[in-house]
Design a protein around this motif. Structure first.
Motif, PDB file in Angstrom:
ATOM      1  N   CYS A  17       0.838  -1.219   0.000  1.00 34.59           N
ATOM      2  CA  CYS A  17       0.000   0.000   0.000  1.00 34.59           C
ATOM      3  C   CYS A  17       0.861   1.254   0.000  1.00 34.59           C
ATOM      4  O   CYS A  17       0.519   2.255  -0.636  1.00 34.59           O
ATOM      5  CB  CYS A  17      -0.921   0.021   1.221  1.00 34.59           C
ATOM      6  SG  CYS A  17      -2.234  -1.193   1.156  1.00 34.59           S
ATOM      7  N   CYS A  20       1.837   1.884  -3.411  1.00 42.05           N
ATOM      8  CA  CYS A  20       0.689   2.147  -4.295  1.00 42.05           C
ATOM      9  C   CYS A  20       0.005   3.487  -3.976  1.00 42.05           C
ATOM     10  O   CYS A  20      -0.126   4.355  -4.822  1.00 42.05           O
ATOM     11  CB  CYS A  20      -0.299   0.989  -4.152  1.00 42.05           C
ATOM     12  SG  CYS A  20      -1.928   1.311  -4.840  1.00 42.05           S
ATOM     13  N   ARG A  21      -0.453   3.620  -2.747  1.00 42.68           N
ATOM     14  CA  ARG A  21      -1.073   4.853  -2.212  1.00 42.68           C
ATOM     15  C   ARG A  21      -2.352   5.294  -2.949  1.00 42.68           C
ATOM     16  O   ARG A  21      -2.754   6.453  -2.848  1.00 42.68           O
ATOM     17  CB  ARG A  21      -0.063   6.012  -2.172  1.00 42.68           C
ATOM     18  CG  ARG A  21       1.112   5.697  -1.285  1.00 42.68           C
ATOM     19  CD  ARG A  21       1.948   6.893  -0.957  1.00 42.68           C
ATOM     20  NE  ARG A  21       2.988   6.551   0.017  1.00 42.68           N
ATOM     21  CZ  ARG A  21       3.792   7.427   0.577  1.00 42.68           C
ATOM     22  NH1 ARG A  21       3.699   8.701   0.275  1.00 42.68           N
ATOM     23  NH2 ARG A  21       4.701   7.042   1.454  1.00 42.68           N
ATOM     24  N   PHE A  30      -4.310   5.596   5.781  1.00 45.16           N
ATOM     25  CA  PHE A  30      -3.308   5.794   4.731  1.00 45.16           C
ATOM     26  C   PHE A  30      -2.383   6.987   5.006  1.00 45.16           C
ATOM     27  O   PHE A  30      -1.164   6.864   4.851  1.00 45.16           O
ATOM     28  CB  PHE A  30      -3.993   5.856   3.353  1.00 45.16           C
ATOM     29  CG  PHE A  30      -4.638   4.539   3.019  1.00 45.16           C
ATOM     30  CD1 PHE A  30      -3.890   3.487   2.505  1.00 45.16           C
ATOM     31  CD2 PHE A  30      -5.971   4.316   3.305  1.00 45.16           C
ATOM     32  CE1 PHE A  30      -4.470   2.251   2.251  1.00 45.16           C
ATOM     33  CE2 PHE A  30      -6.566   3.089   3.046  1.00 45.16           C
ATOM     34  CZ  PHE A  30      -5.808   2.048   2.526  1.00 45.16           C
ATOM     35  N   CYS A  57     -11.370   0.268   0.845  1.00 45.25           N
ATOM     36  CA  CYS A  57     -10.112  -0.049   0.167  1.00 45.25           C
ATOM     37  C   CYS A  57     -10.160  -1.445  -0.460  1.00 45.25           C
ATOM     38  O   CYS A  57      -9.479  -1.710  -1.447  1.00 45.25           O
ATOM     39  CB  CYS A  57      -8.936   0.082   1.128  1.00 45.25           C
ATOM     40  SG  CYS A  57      -9.037  -1.018   2.556  1.00 45.25           S
ATOM     41  N   ALA A  60     -11.837  -1.064  -3.820  1.00 48.25           N
ATOM     42  CA  ALA A  60     -11.094  -0.199  -4.740  1.00 48.25           C
ATOM     43  C   ALA A  60      -9.786  -0.834  -5.193  1.00 48.25           C
ATOM     44  O   ALA A  60      -9.180  -0.380  -6.166  1.00 48.25           O
ATOM     45  CB  ALA A  60     -10.794   1.129  -4.045  1.00 48.25           C
ATOM     46  N   CYS A  61      -9.372  -1.896  -4.504  1.00 44.05           N
ATOM     47  CA  CYS A  61      -7.987  -2.366  -4.654  1.00 44.05           C
ATOM     48  C   CYS A  61      -7.796  -3.263  -5.885  1.00 44.05           C
ATOM     49  O   CYS A  61      -8.460  -4.282  -6.040  1.00 44.05           O
ATOM     50  CB  CYS A  61      -7.572  -3.139  -3.402  1.00 44.05           C
ATOM     51  SG  CYS A  61      -5.841  -3.634  -3.462  1.00 44.05           S
ATOM     52  N   TYR A  63      -5.251  -4.976  -6.264  1.00 46.50           N
ATOM     53  CA  TYR A  63      -4.457  -6.124  -5.797  1.00 46.50           C
ATOM     54  C   TYR A  63      -5.238  -7.039  -4.851  1.00 46.50           C
ATOM     55  O   TYR A  63      -4.668  -7.893  -4.185  1.00 46.50           O
ATOM     56  CB  TYR A  63      -3.192  -5.635  -5.087  1.00 46.50           C
ATOM     57  CG  TYR A  63      -2.345  -4.737  -5.952  1.00 46.50           C
ATOM     58  CD1 TYR A  63      -1.919  -5.153  -7.210  1.00 46.50           C
ATOM     59  CD2 TYR A  63      -1.973  -3.471  -5.517  1.00 46.50           C
ATOM     60  CE1 TYR A  63      -1.150  -4.318  -8.016  1.00 46.50           C
ATOM     61  CE2 TYR A  63      -1.198  -2.638  -6.302  1.00 46.50           C
ATOM     62  CZ  TYR A  63      -0.795  -3.065  -7.557  1.00 46.50           C
ATOM     63  OH  TYR A  63      -0.036  -2.238  -8.349  1.00 46.50           O
ATOM     64  N   LEU A  73      -7.215  -5.568   3.240  1.00 46.12           N
ATOM     65  CA  LEU A  73      -6.924  -4.826   4.474  1.00 46.12           C
ATOM     66  C   LEU A  73      -8.001  -4.967   5.546  1.00 46.12           C
ATOM     67  O   LEU A  73      -7.669  -5.138   6.732  1.00 46.12           O
ATOM     68  CB  LEU A  73      -6.710  -3.341   4.161  1.00 46.12           C
ATOM     69  CG  LEU A  73      -5.375  -2.945   3.525  1.00 46.12           C
ATOM     70  CD1 LEU A  73      -5.287  -1.426   3.445  1.00 46.12           C
ATOM     71  CD2 LEU A  73      -4.196  -3.489   4.299  1.00 46.12           C
TER      72      LEU A  73
HETATM   73  S1  SF4 Z   1      -5.537  -1.222  -0.651  1.00 48.12           S
HETATM   74 FE1  SF4 Z   1      -4.827  -1.752  -2.705  1.00 48.12          FE
HETATM   75  S2  SF4 Z   1      -5.342   0.031  -3.975  1.00 48.12           S
HETATM   76 FE2  SF4 Z   1      -5.448   0.679  -1.841  1.00 48.12          FE
HETATM   77  S3  SF4 Z   1      -3.435   1.529  -1.404  1.00 48.12           S
HETATM   78 FE3  SF4 Z   1      -3.397  -0.634  -0.788  1.00 48.12          FE
HETATM   79  S4  SF4 Z   1      -2.605  -1.713  -2.557  1.00 48.12           S
HETATM   80 FE4  SF4 Z   1      -3.238   0.310  -3.277  1.00 48.12          FE
END
Ligand code: SF4
Ligand code: SF4
Length: 379
Positions: A17, A20-21, A30, A57, A60-61, A63, A73
């Protein structure tokens, strides 16, 4: 905070993360993460408790599963949070109660109710217990004042002490200093975030309560439960004041402050707990740490029962059912106070502490500027 598999998984996710942010506007986690380059176990304890489980998150992710990175997360932080509850619990020998929390809460509730009913039946003449009681002191003719105060007051003071010690343990472990607790602006900011549940705003449109679409239901139900609980507490304090300082003995008329506060609070708690239980049933289970669900349900049901028996007692206090309902309600309240420090309820304490830590990091004293808090924030 110990190194565990959950902590290591949270560290792996935070490393990804932090590169990526993409979710940096979603919640407090975050921006707090971005102040760190490395994540000690205590940092992850702090970040996990800062997470409000809005699930934004996860949806939206890029990954998230089935991607090979498998970033989830909400579930990862929920597991770390559960471990922090055990880690910071006081007294330490009781920390193991968190492991079978759902069962413990259910057992304590059942025992509390049974004990209160048996004790009441044992000390009370059946002619009094099952007949309508009216006028000042009606409740105390069923359960003596001294017994009520000893059971409810004693268990409440124990709960407050255990929660305060848990707060202290969390604060120390995550690098907090006692003098930070009295800084006005960070305290005000944290209080605002706590009272408004700002972090349940997700990416802006609310939480992903049940799935990919946004909603504010969880925030509203949580508010109903939380403020309902506070109103019930205010009703108890007001009734104590009436009794000890004004010489007005319970039960009070419906249009009196203690009863009005308790009624509105009780309805809020029933609506809030019922709504949160419903959301847990219908929600998408993918971002959920399933082994922790039992504890969530157990606490919500106990809170619901506390409010529902209180309202029932109010509705039927002029009938012969009052004696049994009073014993039942007192037994549930007693169980609630006893299990609170070892139940999901502690999330309120650690999340508040994490929000205060976050407010302090956003408003550092010049000497404390957090150019890099990595690992050094642990104690
Ligand atoms: S949850 Fe996924 S999209 Fe969000 S910051 Fe982390 S890696 Fe990036
Ligand atoms: S689940 Fe919500 S509160 Fe938790 S880290 Fe993700 S966006 Fe933040």
């Amino acid at each position: 905070m110990r190194e565990t598999e959950s902590v290591q998984e949270a560290r792996r996710a935070m490393d990804i993360c932090n590169a990526c942010r993409y979710c940096e506007g979603f919640c407090a986690v975050f921006p707090a993460m971005e102040l760190r380059r490395e994540f000690a176990a205590a940092d992850l304890s702090y970040l996990a408790n800062l997470c409000h489980n809005c699930r934004g998150c996860y949806y939206a992710c890029q990954y998230a599963p089935p991607h090979e990175f498998g970033i989830n997360l909400p579930a990862t932080f929920a597991r770390v949070r559960a471990e922090t509850y055990e880690e910071y619990a006081w007294p330490k020998p009781l920390a193991g109660l968190f492991r079978r929390n759902g069962t413990i809460v259910s057992l304590a509730a059942a025992l509390g109710m049974a004990l209160a009913l048996i004790l009441t039946a044992a000390i009370q003449d059946p002619a009094v217990l099952y007949s309508p009681q009216h006028g000042p002191g009606a409740f105390y003719r069923i359960i003596p004042w001294w017994l009520m105060v000893t059971l409810a007051g004693g268990s409440f003071l124990f709960a407050v002490l255990a929660l305060a010690m848990g707060f202290r343990n969390f604060w120390r472990d995550t690098g907090g200093r006692p003098d930070e607790l009295t800084r006005g602006r960070p305290l005000a900011l944290a209080l605002h975030d706590i009272l408004t549940l700002r972090n349940l705003g997700g990416g802006g449109g609310g939480c992903n309560d049940t799935g990919e679409h946004f909603s504010t239901l969880r925030r509203r139900f949580h508010h109903a439960m939380f403020y309902g609980f506070l109103l019930c507490f205010a009703a108890t304090v007001t009734a104590t004041f009436y009794d000890h300082f004004l010489g007005r003995v319970a039960p009070y008329p419906f249009l009196s402050l203690p009863v009005l506060l308790g009624t509105v609070g009780g309805i809020g708690m029933v609506a809030g707990c019922g709504g949160l239980i419903w959301l847990k049933v219908v929600q998408d289970q993918a971002p959920v740490a399933r082994r922790l669900l039992g504890a969530d349900y157990a606490l919500l049901v106990l809170l619901l029962l506390t409010a529902a028996t209180g309202l029932l007692l109010l509705a039927l206090r002029g009938t012969g059912a009052m004696g049994v309902l009073l014993a039942l309600h007192l037994g549930i309240v007693l169980s609630l106070f006893l299990v609170v420090p070892y139940s999901k309820m502690v999330h309120g304490v650690y999340r508040s502490a994490a929000l205060l830590r976050h407010a302090l990091e956003r408003n550092p004293k010049p000497a404390d500027h957090p150019t890099d808090r990595s690992a050094g924030s642990t104690a």
